[in-house]
Scaffold this motif. Structure first.
Motif, PDB file in Angstrom:
ATOM      1  N   MET A 160     -22.021 -24.386  -9.209  1.00  0.00           N
ATOM      2  CA  MET A 160     -20.682 -24.020  -9.706  1.00  0.00           C
ATOM      3  C   MET A 160     -19.629 -24.916  -9.065  1.00  0.00           C
ATOM      4  O   MET A 160     -19.631 -25.104  -7.855  1.00  0.00           O
ATOM      5  N   LYS A 161     -18.773 -25.496  -9.903  1.00  0.00           N
ATOM      6  CA  LYS A 161     -17.709 -26.387  -9.399  1.00  0.00           C
ATOM      7  C   LYS A 161     -16.358 -25.689  -9.526  1.00  0.00           C
ATOM      8  O   LYS A 161     -16.090 -25.031 -10.530  1.00  0.00           O
ATOM      9  N   ILE A 162     -15.534 -25.876  -8.521  1.00  0.00           N
ATOM     10  CA  ILE A 162     -14.148 -25.392  -8.591  1.00  0.00           C
ATOM     11  C   ILE A 162     -13.206 -26.569  -8.365  1.00  0.00           C
ATOM     12  O   ILE A 162     -13.629 -27.632  -7.913  1.00  0.00           O
ATOM     13  N   TRP A 163     -11.927 -26.347  -8.665  1.00  0.00           N
ATOM     14  CA  TRP A 163     -10.898 -27.356  -8.398  1.00  0.00           C
ATOM     15  C   TRP A 163     -10.150 -26.967  -7.135  1.00  0.00           C
ATOM     16  O   TRP A 163      -9.674 -25.835  -7.000  1.00  0.00           O
ATOM     17  N   LEU A 164     -10.064 -27.903  -6.185  1.00  0.00           N
ATOM     18  CA  LEU A 164      -9.315 -27.667  -4.946  1.00  0.00           C
ATOM     19  C   LEU A 164      -8.901 -29.017  -4.391  1.00  0.00           C
ATOM     20  O   LEU A 164      -9.674 -29.989  -4.481  1.00  0.00           O
ATOM     21  N   ASP A 165      -7.732 -29.086  -3.784  1.00  0.00           N
ATOM     22  CA  ASP A 165      -7.239 -30.339  -3.181  1.00  0.00           C
ATOM     23  C   ASP A 165      -7.295 -31.513  -4.163  1.00  0.00           C
ATOM     24  O   ASP A 165      -7.726 -32.620  -3.816  1.00  0.00           O
TER      25      ASP A 165
END
Ligand code: PLP
Length: 273
Positions: free
Chosen positions: A1-6
């Motif tokens: 699972m990939k998330i968006w951060l920074d």
């Protein structure tokens, strides 16, 4: 699972947010939950506008809509699913609290959760705690959601899926994560924003598409009406079949069933209404 951060995609397992992030320590953050159908977000423009209004209410810098759009698209691409919920969280980060937050920027996280299609009807309770329609956070979608968590837990203990609040002057307001509509003499009514409810995106669309009126309603109207329904991003339009133990036989009633049909049709045609 990939998330968006920074500013980019990261693996959920290794993504890190500061333990001093004010979203974590004091609830200094705002959020949106956006439905995603076949990898495409629903009503994203309205969600971004509300995210900005909530951020301004907390004195956070305006979120960069282009970045949030890119983040949503990247997360949806990386995690294909027929139905999902994007969670956009935007916090004050870990700089100084208040209007001058120093050089530390805010934190933006976009993640995708699973969801399922809602049942056609559900049970609700009312809770004795009130929404403060004149409070500093009134109408903002902040991460200070603990009161909703407590109320939702009470609903679940009683076999219901939602808890409804009145406000400080005894008017019907909203649920922990939904807006509420009632049918009186064949007409649809929902509490006005001045009641302290969130400006729900589903509420606005359902009201526009069904011609519902904004009306101050006493909380005890729920003891009399034959039809009640909820609206939210994840429920769409959902009938209520029991309120505080009172059965509403035949839910969804005719007016609610029509509202559900209209909503499904219109929302199915326009992804960014
Ligand atoms: N009211 C509250 C307190 C909410 O948290 C939500 C949604 O999460 C809603 C209403 C419904 O808003 P929307 O239709 O934009 O999901």
């Amino acid at each position: 699972m990939k998330i968006w951060l920074d500013g980019g995609l990261q693996d959920t397992e290794s993504a890190r947010v500061s333990v001093f992030d004010h979203g974590l320590t004091v609830g200094d953050g705002v959020f949106e939950t956006v439905k995603a159908v076949d990898g495409r977000p629903f009503a994203l423009t309205r969600h971004l506008d509300r995210l900005t209004r909530s951020a301004r209410g907390l004195g956070l810098p305006d979120p960069d809509h282009d970045e949030v759009r890119r983040a949503c698209a990247a997360v949806l691409d990386a995690n294909p699913a027929p139905l999902g919920r994007l969670r956009i969280t935007y916090t004050g980060g870990h700089g100084p609290l208040g209007s001058d937050r120093g050089e530390h920027g805010p934190t933006l996280v976009v993640a995708l959760g699973e969801t399922t299609r809602r049942p056609d009807s559900t049970a609700v309770i009312t809770v004795p705690w009130t929404r403060n329609e004149r409070g500093a956070l009134s109408g903002l979608k902040t991460t200070s959601y603990a009161e909703n968590v407590v109320a939702l837990a009470r609903a679940r203990e009683q076999g219901a899926s939602e808890a409804l609040f009145g406000n400080t002057v005894g008017q019907l307001c909203e649920g922990t994560g939904s807006n509420v509509f009632v049918v009186l003499d064949g007409e649809i009514h929902t509490p006005p924003l001045a009641s302290g409810c969130l400006a729900g995106i589903t509420r606005a669309l359902a009201a526009e598409w069904t011609g519902a009126k904004e009306t101050d309603l006493p909380l005890d109207v729920l003891e009399r009406v034959d039809e009640i329904f909820l609206t939210s991003t994840l429920r769409d339009v959902q009938a209520v079949h029991r309120v505080d133990g009172r059965e509403l036989p035949g839910a969804p009633g005719p007016v609610t069933a029509k509202a559900m049909r209209i909503f499904d049709e219109r929302a199915g045609h326009d992804l960014d209404p």
